[in-house]
Design a protein around this motif. Structure first.
Motif, PDB file in Angstrom:
ATOM      1  N   LEU A 131       0.811  -1.217   0.000  1.00  0.00           N
ATOM      2  CA  LEU A 131       0.000   0.000   0.000  1.00  0.00           C
ATOM      3  C   LEU A 131       0.848   1.272   0.000  1.00  0.00           C
ATOM      4  CD1 LEU A 131      -2.698  -1.109   2.585  1.00  0.00           C
ATOM      5  CD2 LEU A 131      -2.874  -1.092   0.091  1.00  0.00           C
ATOM      6  N   GLY A 132       2.165   1.137  -0.020  1.00  0.00           N
ATOM      7  CA  GLY A 132       3.047   2.289  -0.066  1.00  0.00           C
ATOM      8  C   GLY A 132       3.390   2.867   1.297  1.00  0.00           C
ATOM      9  N   ALA A 133       3.240   2.071   2.352  1.00  0.00           N
ATOM     10  CA  ALA A 133       3.564   2.523   3.712  1.00  0.00           C
ATOM     11  C   ALA A 133       4.827   1.807   4.194  1.00  0.00           C
ATOM     12  CB  ALA A 133       2.408   2.235   4.658  1.00  0.00           C
ATOM     13  N   VAL A 134       5.565   2.454   5.071  1.00  0.00           N
ATOM     14  CA  VAL A 134       6.773   1.846   5.646  1.00  0.00           C
ATOM     15  C   VAL A 134       6.334   0.752   6.607  1.00  0.00           C
ATOM     16  CG1 VAL A 134       8.822   2.244   7.050  1.00  0.00           C
ATOM     17  CG2 VAL A 134       8.109   3.954   5.401  1.00  0.00           C
ATOM     18  N   ASP A 135       6.778  -0.471   6.320  1.00  0.00           N
ATOM     19  CA  ASP A 135       6.338  -1.636   7.090  1.00  0.00           C
ATOM     20  C   ASP A 135       7.399  -2.120   8.076  1.00  0.00           C
ATOM     21  OD1 ASP A 135       4.508  -3.713   7.703  1.00  0.00           O
ATOM     22  OD2 ASP A 135       5.669  -5.075   6.423  1.00  0.00           O
ATOM     23  N   ARG A 136       8.666  -2.159   7.657  1.00  0.00           N
ATOM     24  CA  ARG A 136       9.764  -2.636   8.502  1.00  0.00           C
ATOM     25  C   ARG A 136      10.939  -1.667   8.370  1.00  0.00           C
ATOM     26  NH1 ARG A 136       6.239  -5.424  10.094  1.00  0.00           N
ATOM     27  NH2 ARG A 136       6.010  -7.648   9.963  1.00  0.00           N
ATOM     28  N   VAL A 137      11.603  -1.405   9.510  1.00  0.00           N
ATOM     29  CA  VAL A 137      12.768  -0.520   9.531  1.00  0.00           C
ATOM     30  C   VAL A 137      13.843  -1.183  10.382  1.00  0.00           C
ATOM     31  CG1 VAL A 137      13.651   1.739  10.229  1.00  0.00           C
ATOM     32  CG2 VAL A 137      11.337   1.556   9.295  1.00  0.00           C
ATOM     33  N   TRP A 138      15.070  -1.173   9.891  1.00  0.00           N
ATOM     34  CA  TRP A 138      16.216  -1.677  10.646  1.00  0.00           C
ATOM     35  C   TRP A 138      17.220  -0.547  10.796  1.00  0.00           C
ATOM     36  CZ3 TRP A 138      13.756  -4.346   6.815  1.00  0.00           C
ATOM     37  CH2 TRP A 138      13.228  -5.588   7.157  1.00  0.00           C
ATOM     38  N   LEU A 139      17.589  -0.193  12.030  1.00  0.00           N
ATOM     39  CA  LEU A 139      18.662   0.779  12.242  1.00  0.00           C
ATOM     40  C   LEU A 139      19.970   0.085  11.895  1.00  0.00           C
ATOM     41  CD1 LEU A 139      17.607   2.350  15.658  1.00  0.00           C
ATOM     42  CD2 LEU A 139      16.880   2.979  13.368  1.00  0.00           C
ATOM     43  N   LEU A 140      20.773   0.715  11.057  1.00  0.00           N
ATOM     44  CA  LEU A 140      21.981   0.067  10.547  1.00  0.00           C
ATOM     45  C   LEU A 140      23.177   0.312  11.451  1.00  0.00           C
ATOM     46  CD1 LEU A 140      21.625   0.844   6.744  1.00  0.00           C
ATOM     47  CD2 LEU A 140      21.080  -1.282   7.936  1.00  0.00           C
ATOM     48  N   ALA A 141      23.922  -0.756  11.705  1.00  0.00           N
ATOM     49  CA  ALA A 141      25.207  -0.664  12.385  1.00  0.00           C
ATOM     50  C   ALA A 141      26.212  -0.104  11.378  1.00  0.00           C
ATOM     51  CB  ALA A 141      25.633  -2.036  12.900  1.00  0.00           C
ATOM     52  N   PRO A 142      27.372   0.391  11.835  1.00  0.00           N
ATOM     53  CA  PRO A 142      28.322   1.019  10.900  1.00  0.00           C
ATOM     54  C   PRO A 142      28.719   0.150   9.705  1.00  0.00           C
ATOM     55  CG  PRO A 142      28.950   1.487  13.149  1.00  0.00           C
ATOM     56  CD  PRO A 142      27.796   0.543  13.223  1.00  0.00           C
ATOM     57  N   GLY A 143      28.900  -1.154   9.852  1.00  0.00           N
ATOM     58  CA  GLY A 143      29.319  -1.990   8.730  1.00  0.00           C
ATOM     59  C   GLY A 143      28.191  -2.426   7.823  1.00  0.00           C
ATOM     60  N   GLU A 144      26.968  -2.325   8.293  1.00  0.00           N
ATOM     61  CA  GLU A 144      25.835  -2.817   7.509  1.00  0.00           C
ATOM     62  C   GLU A 144      25.471  -1.915   6.343  1.00  0.00           C
ATOM     63  OE1 GLU A 144      22.951  -5.443  10.287  1.00  0.00           O
ATOM     64  OE2 GLU A 144      22.961  -3.290  10.706  1.00  0.00           O
ATOM     65  N   GLY A 145      25.704  -0.635   6.463  1.00  0.00           N
ATOM     66  CA  GLY A 145      25.357   0.285   5.374  1.00  0.00           C
ATOM     67  C   GLY A 145      26.118  -0.029   4.107  1.00  0.00           C
ATOM     68  N   ALA A 146      27.409  -0.277   4.217  1.00  0.00           N
ATOM     69  CA  ALA A 146      28.234  -0.607   3.046  1.00  0.00           C
ATOM     70  C   ALA A 146      27.831  -1.956   2.461  1.00  0.00           C
ATOM     71  CB  ALA A 146      29.704  -0.609   3.430  1.00  0.00           C
ATOM     72  N   ALA A 147      27.489  -2.920   3.321  1.00  0.00           N
ATOM     73  CA  ALA A 147      27.087  -4.236   2.848  1.00  0.00           C
ATOM     74  C   ALA A 147      25.760  -4.146   2.084  1.00  0.00           C
ATOM     75  CB  ALA A 147      26.969  -5.202   4.014  1.00  0.00           C
ATOM     76  N   LEU A 148      24.863  -3.267   2.523  1.00  0.00           N
ATOM     77  CA  LEU A 148      23.565  -3.115   1.870  1.00  0.00           C
ATOM     78  C   LEU A 148      23.732  -2.441   0.508  1.00  0.00           C
ATOM     79  CD1 LEU A 148      20.518  -3.561   2.238  1.00  0.00           C
ATOM     80  CD2 LEU A 148      20.397  -1.291   3.220  1.00  0.00           C
ATOM     81  N   GLU A 149      24.626  -1.455   0.410  1.00  0.00           N
ATOM     82  CA  GLU A 149      24.853  -0.789  -0.866  1.00  0.00           C
ATOM     83  C   GLU A 149      25.562  -1.688  -1.875  1.00  0.00           C
ATOM     84  OE1 GLU A 149      27.051   2.681   0.169  1.00  0.00           O
ATOM     85  OE2 GLU A 149      25.279   3.802   0.769  1.00  0.00           O
ATOM     86  N   ALA A 150      26.353  -2.642  -1.388  1.00  0.00           N
ATOM     87  CA  ALA A 150      27.101  -3.536  -2.267  1.00  0.00           C
ATOM     88  C   ALA A 150      26.205  -4.549  -2.983  1.00  0.00           C
ATOM     89  CB  ALA A 150      28.182  -4.263  -1.493  1.00  0.00           C
ATOM     90  N   ARG A 151      24.998  -4.769  -2.469  1.00  0.00           N
ATOM     91  CA  ARG A 151      24.109  -5.770  -3.097  1.00  0.00           C
ATOM     92  C   ARG A 151      23.543  -5.293  -4.396  1.00  0.00           C
ATOM     93  NH1 ARG A 151      19.915  -8.020   1.192  1.00  0.00           N
ATOM     94  NH2 ARG A 151      19.617  -5.892   1.772  1.00  0.00           N
TER      95      ARG A 151
END
Length: 151
Positions: A131-151
């Motif tokens: 429906l276009g609403a934010v359903d799940r949110v994860w606060l990122l640890a310092p190393g997770e941001g780079a891992a998420l962008e690499a995918r």
């Protein structure tokens, strides 16, 4: 009188509430009956002395889970989320999104937290429902941001 006061402090701090006083003949009487005021004074002074002599330990450090232990969904997007205002909407990046009724926000330790616990802008991974609403949110640890962008 000062010696009796010092004895009371030492006895209260080391051995708890042991009542120690001198009789008229100079003999010490242990665990003798006390009036209420003296008992309260012993308890208060004993607590103060105990707090000074035995300070509390430092809180244990917060352990952050490594990024490899938390699997984020493939459809998760990365963004910077501002603190929630409580009006049913959230700003991620430059876009304002409505919140889903079953919104879950997870901390860096993967624990569910309340929306009002986010008090500053943080990097997050988020999933939008059908429906276009934010359903799940994860606060990122310092190393997770780079891992998420690499995918």
């Amino acid at each position: 009188m000062i010696g009796l006061f010092a004895t009371t402090l030492v006895v209260c701090g080391v051995g708890g509430l042991l009542r120690d006083r001198l009789t008229a003949g100079g003999e010490r009487v242990y665990n003798s009956p006390m009036d209420i005021v003296t008992g309260l004074l012993h308890t208060i002074l004993g607590g103060i002395v105990e707090a000074v002599l035995d300070p509390p330990e430092a809180p244990p450090p917060v352990l952050v889970a490594p990024a490899a232990l938390r699997a984020l969904p493939a459809e998760a997007k990365k963004g910077r989320m501002l603190p929630l205002a409580g009006d049913g909407f959230v700003t991620i990046g430059r876009q304002v999104w409505p919140l889903a009724p079953g919104l879950q926000i997870r901390s860096e330790q993967n624990l569910i937290i309340m929306p009002m616990q986010v008090r500053q802008a943080v990097d997050v991974a988020y999933v939008i429902d059908s429906l276009g609403a934010v359903d799940r949110v994860w606060l990122l640890a310092p190393g997770e941001g780079a891992a998420l962008e690499a995918r």
